[in-house]
Design a protein around this motif. Structure first.
Motif, PDB file in Angstrom:
ATOM      1  N   UNK A   1       0.852  -1.192   0.000  1.00 38.12           N
ATOM      2  CA  UNK A   1       0.000   0.000   0.000  1.00 38.12           C
ATOM      3  C   UNK A   1       0.887   1.241   0.000  1.00 38.12           C
ATOM      4  N   UNK A   2       0.543   2.177  -0.897  1.00 42.49           N
ATOM      5  CA  UNK A   2       1.270   3.435  -1.018  1.00 42.49           C
ATOM      6  C   UNK A   2       0.268   4.572  -0.854  1.00 42.49           C
ATOM      7  N   UNK A   3       0.525   5.480   0.066  1.00 44.11           N
ATOM      8  CA  UNK A   3      -0.330   6.658   0.226  1.00 44.11           C
ATOM      9  C   UNK A   3      -0.149   7.571  -0.994  1.00 44.11           C
ATOM     10  N   UNK A   4      -1.233   8.249  -1.396  1.00 39.31           N
ATOM     11  CA  UNK A   4      -1.139   9.180  -2.512  1.00 39.31           C
ATOM     12  C   UNK A   4      -0.021  10.185  -2.223  1.00 39.31           C
ATOM     13  N   UNK A   5       0.841  10.363  -3.198  1.00 41.19           N
ATOM     14  CA  UNK A   5       2.010  11.219  -3.063  1.00 41.19           C
ATOM     15  C   UNK A   5       3.289  10.409  -3.071  1.00 41.19           C
ATOM     16  N   UNK A   6       3.184   9.101  -2.800  1.00 37.45           N
ATOM     17  CA  UNK A   6       4.358   8.235  -2.799  1.00 37.45           C
ATOM     18  C   UNK A   6       4.615   7.627  -4.168  1.00 37.45           C
ATOM     19  N   UNK A   7       5.695   6.862  -4.259  1.00 36.73           N
ATOM     20  CA  UNK A   7       6.070   6.197  -5.508  1.00 36.73           C
ATOM     21  C   UNK A   7       5.381   4.834  -5.564  1.00 36.73           C
TER      22      UNK A   7
ATOM     23  N   UNK B   1       4.780   8.153  -9.902  1.00 38.65           N
ATOM     24  CA  UNK B   1       4.591   9.084  -8.793  1.00 38.65           C
ATOM     25  C   UNK B   1       3.091   9.327  -8.649  1.00 38.65           C
ATOM     26  N   UNK B   2       2.543   9.096  -7.475  1.00 40.47           N
ATOM     27  CA  UNK B   2       1.092   9.200  -7.275  1.00 40.47           C
ATOM     28  C   UNK B   2       0.629  10.567  -6.769  1.00 40.47           C
ATOM     29  N   UNK B   3       1.492  11.557  -6.774  1.00 41.32           N
ATOM     30  CA  UNK B   3       1.135  12.874  -6.254  1.00 41.32           C
ATOM     31  C   UNK B   3      -0.135  13.449  -6.856  1.00 41.32           C
TER      32      UNK B   3
ATOM     33  N   UNK C   1      -3.888  12.856  -5.432  1.00 40.69           N
ATOM     34  CA  UNK C   1      -4.456  13.541  -4.264  1.00 40.69           C
ATOM     35  C   UNK C   1      -5.691  14.356  -4.627  1.00 40.69           C
ATOM     36  N   UNK C   2      -5.729  14.903  -5.825  1.00 42.44           N
ATOM     37  CA  UNK C   2      -6.863  15.746  -6.228  1.00 42.44           C
ATOM     38  C   UNK C   2      -8.116  14.943  -6.529  1.00 42.44           C
ATOM     39  N   UNK C   3      -7.996  13.610  -6.660  1.00 44.32           N
ATOM     40  CA  UNK C   3      -9.147  12.795  -7.007  1.00 44.32           C
ATOM     41  C   UNK C   3      -9.749  12.060  -5.819  1.00 44.32           C
ATOM     42  N   UNK C   4      -9.281  12.341  -4.596  1.00 47.34           N
ATOM     43  CA  UNK C   4      -9.832  11.708  -3.408  1.00 47.34           C
ATOM     44  C   UNK C   4     -11.279  12.122  -3.206  1.00 47.34           C
TER      45      UNK C   4
END
Length: 198
Positions: A171-177, A189-191, A194-197
């Motif tokens: 599991x990777x939090x949004x913003x991580x690789x 890169x999942x940064x 964050x805007x789609x949460x």
């Protein structure tokens, strides 16, 4: 789903389900049908943010692996042990042209990854976090990616196992690789997610 529909669906054959789904989807274009765990499930069509997640991922997959296509059209797959289930993932990664002439419900043998994005509905936990990983793992699909907008994370399931679904989950939090393991072999890169949460 009503109790009556649940009981009726447990007695359906796959062929009967496919006929019902084909008819109903022609008549009502706002839902898609699935058949997992011996039960019929309904999926509403997605909202804008849900679709943007799929397009974001399609861009990254095509840039990293141009020989692959992330199909976001609702391509159906034969899933579960002995292909007794039918699922419509939000996206399916496979070699370009893999789905040609396969019809509504394709064999998952050449699929590298399936993707689901959580929706704002009460069934998302059971469907996306429990039933789908089991069904996709049983079908031998190498990678299952869950974009979890509720948890603001991406869960990468790999090492399919017919008994447990997948043996490995990262599991990777949004913003991580985000590392999608082989045979996908892509780092992202999942940064932007964050805007789609929700």
């Amino acid at each position: 789903m009503t109790v009556m529909a649940e009981r009726a669906s447990s007695q359906l054959s796959v062929d009967m389900f496919e006929r019902i789904a084909a008819f109903a989807e022609r008549e009502c274009e706002t839902v898609r049908f699935e058949f997992i765990g011996g039960r019929i499930g309904l999926r509403k069509l997605t909202n804008g943010s849900h679709g943007e997640v799929a397009m974001w991922l399609a861009f990254h997959c095509k840039r990293a692996r141009p020989e692959l296509t992330l199909n976001v059209t609702g391509q159906g797959l034969k899933v579960e042990a002995y292909r007794g289930g039918r699922a419509r993932p939000d996206a399916v990664l496979a070699p370009t042209g893999y789905f040609t002439a396969q019809g509504d419900w394709a064999d998952p043998g050449g699929v590298l990854m399936v993707v689901e994005t959580t929706s704002c509905d009460p069934d998302t936990h059971k469907r996306d976090r429990v039933e789908k990983p089991q069904a996709y793992g049983e079908a031998g699909i190498p990678v299952y990616l869950l974009i979890d907008r509720d948890e603001l994370s991406a869960a990468v399931h790999s090492e399919p196992d017919p008994q447990v679904g997948y043996r490995d989950i990262h599991v990777v939090k949004f913003g991580g690789k985000l590392t999608l393991p082989n045979p996908v072999g892509i780092d992202i890169d999942t940064g932007q997610l964050k805007q789609y949460g929700d």
